[in-house]
Enzyme design. Structure first.
Site, PDB file in Angstrom:
ATOM      1  N   GLY A   1     -25.263  35.866  41.066  1.00 11.67           N
ATOM      2  CA  GLY A   1     -24.643  36.580  42.174  1.00 11.67           C
ATOM      3  C   GLY A   1     -23.494  35.862  42.850  1.00 11.67           C
ATOM      4  N   ASP A   2     -23.339  34.555  42.614  1.00  9.84           N
ATOM      5  CA  ASP A   2     -22.223  33.796  43.178  1.00  9.84           C
ATOM      6  C   ASP A   2     -21.868  32.679  42.206  1.00  9.84           C
ATOM      7  OD1 ASP A   2     -20.249  33.044  44.968  1.00  9.84           O
ATOM      8  OD2 ASP A   2     -21.590  31.854  46.232  1.00  9.84           O
ATOM      9  N   LEU A   3     -21.664  33.065  40.954  1.00 11.92           N
ATOM     10  CA  LEU A   3     -21.565  32.093  39.863  1.00 11.92           C
ATOM     11  C   LEU A   3     -20.133  31.602  39.682  1.00 11.92           C
ATOM     12  CD1 LEU A   3     -23.573  30.781  37.884  1.00 11.92           C
ATOM     13  CD2 LEU A   3     -22.780  32.388  36.168  1.00 11.92           C
TER      14      LEU A   3
END
Length: 261
Positions: A171-173
């Site tokens: 999700g926040d890679l």
């Protein structure tokens, strides 16, 4: 903190990257190397770390969590990663993405500071990406940007697959959340939900990109990936615009241009 962890804290050092949280490295008298984090949805983050680790993708182990502090094991970090390390990362991200759910979304909303990423599951992926991401808060965007984002959202049924596997997403890679100690150490700072795996891969190419060994180990991408990538990169760009201001306006405009709206 010492009483909470059952050992004396020998040293406590601020860590970089805590734009939305206070993060400190703790060296314990009993030899443990930990990280303590304050700020943000800590209990939710702890659950996400456990979900990622359960897939076989390395992530910090949760030592303690409550509403005020999250304490976890500290992953070794020494950059840059080796070719082998990036290949290990590609295989690990593929394992994470192989863990799927019945729908798109997450049981509860997540937030990046004051910026909310709405949850609530849907069975149609373009609807999720339009309603839960691109149109999550159009009233908080510059009017010209909001109009273009709304135009793009109306085209998503023809631009995105309706039923890709609902993969577990980090999700926040971005590259800063992929740690290496030469070899791959693991993923940190998740903002998990279930969705199209390409979302994570698009985010991974916003601020740089991994080398060929990562992509070879991850496996082949579906046709049309390059056309979908700016649609998925637009979400983190909008979040950065909200959090950090108009310095990200050119990124947002460039991605909208790339989508053709």
């Amino acid at each position: 903190m010492s009483a909470l962890l059952g050992a004396t804290v020998s040293s406590s050092t601020p860590l970089s990257g805590g734009d939305l949280s206070e993060v400190r490295a703790l060296d314990m008298a009993d030899g443990r190397r930990l990280v303590a984090k304050r700020g943000g949805p800590l209990i939710a983050e702890a659950e996400m770390l456990k979900e990622i680790a359960a897939t076989g993708c390395p992530a910090p182990e949760v030592v303690h969590v409550d509403e005020d502090v999250l304490v976890m094991t500290r992953l070794a970090e020494r950059r840059p990663g080796t070719e082998q390390g990036h290949a290990q990362a590609g295989a690990a991200v593929a394992r994470m993405h192989a863990a799927t759910a019945k729908g798109y979304g997450w049981p509860r909303d997540h937030s990046f500071g004051e910026v909310v990423a709405p949850a609530g599951t849907t069975a149609d992926w373009p609807i999720f990406w339009a309603e839960r991401r691109l149109l999550a808060w159009p009233d908080r965007l510059p009017s010209e940007v909001a109009q273009r984002v709304e135009a793009l959202a109306s085209k998503l049924p023809d631009a995105l697959p309706h039923a890709p596997p609902p993969s577990l997403l980090h999700g926040d890679l971005w590259t800063g959340n992929v740690l290496f100690d030469g070899d791959f150490s693991g993923l940190i700072d998740p903002a998990c939900y279930h969705g199209h795996a390409e979302v994570d891969l698009a985010m991974l190419t916003v601020f740089g990109a991994p080398p060929t060994s990562f992509w070879e180990a991850y496996g082949p991408l579906d046709a049309g990936w390059e056309e979908r990538r700016p649609i998925y990169q637009l979400w983190p760009a909008l979040v950065h615009l909200r959090l950090f201001g108009m310095g990200y306006r050119s990124m947002v405009d460039g991605l909208l241009d790339a989508t053709g709206v």
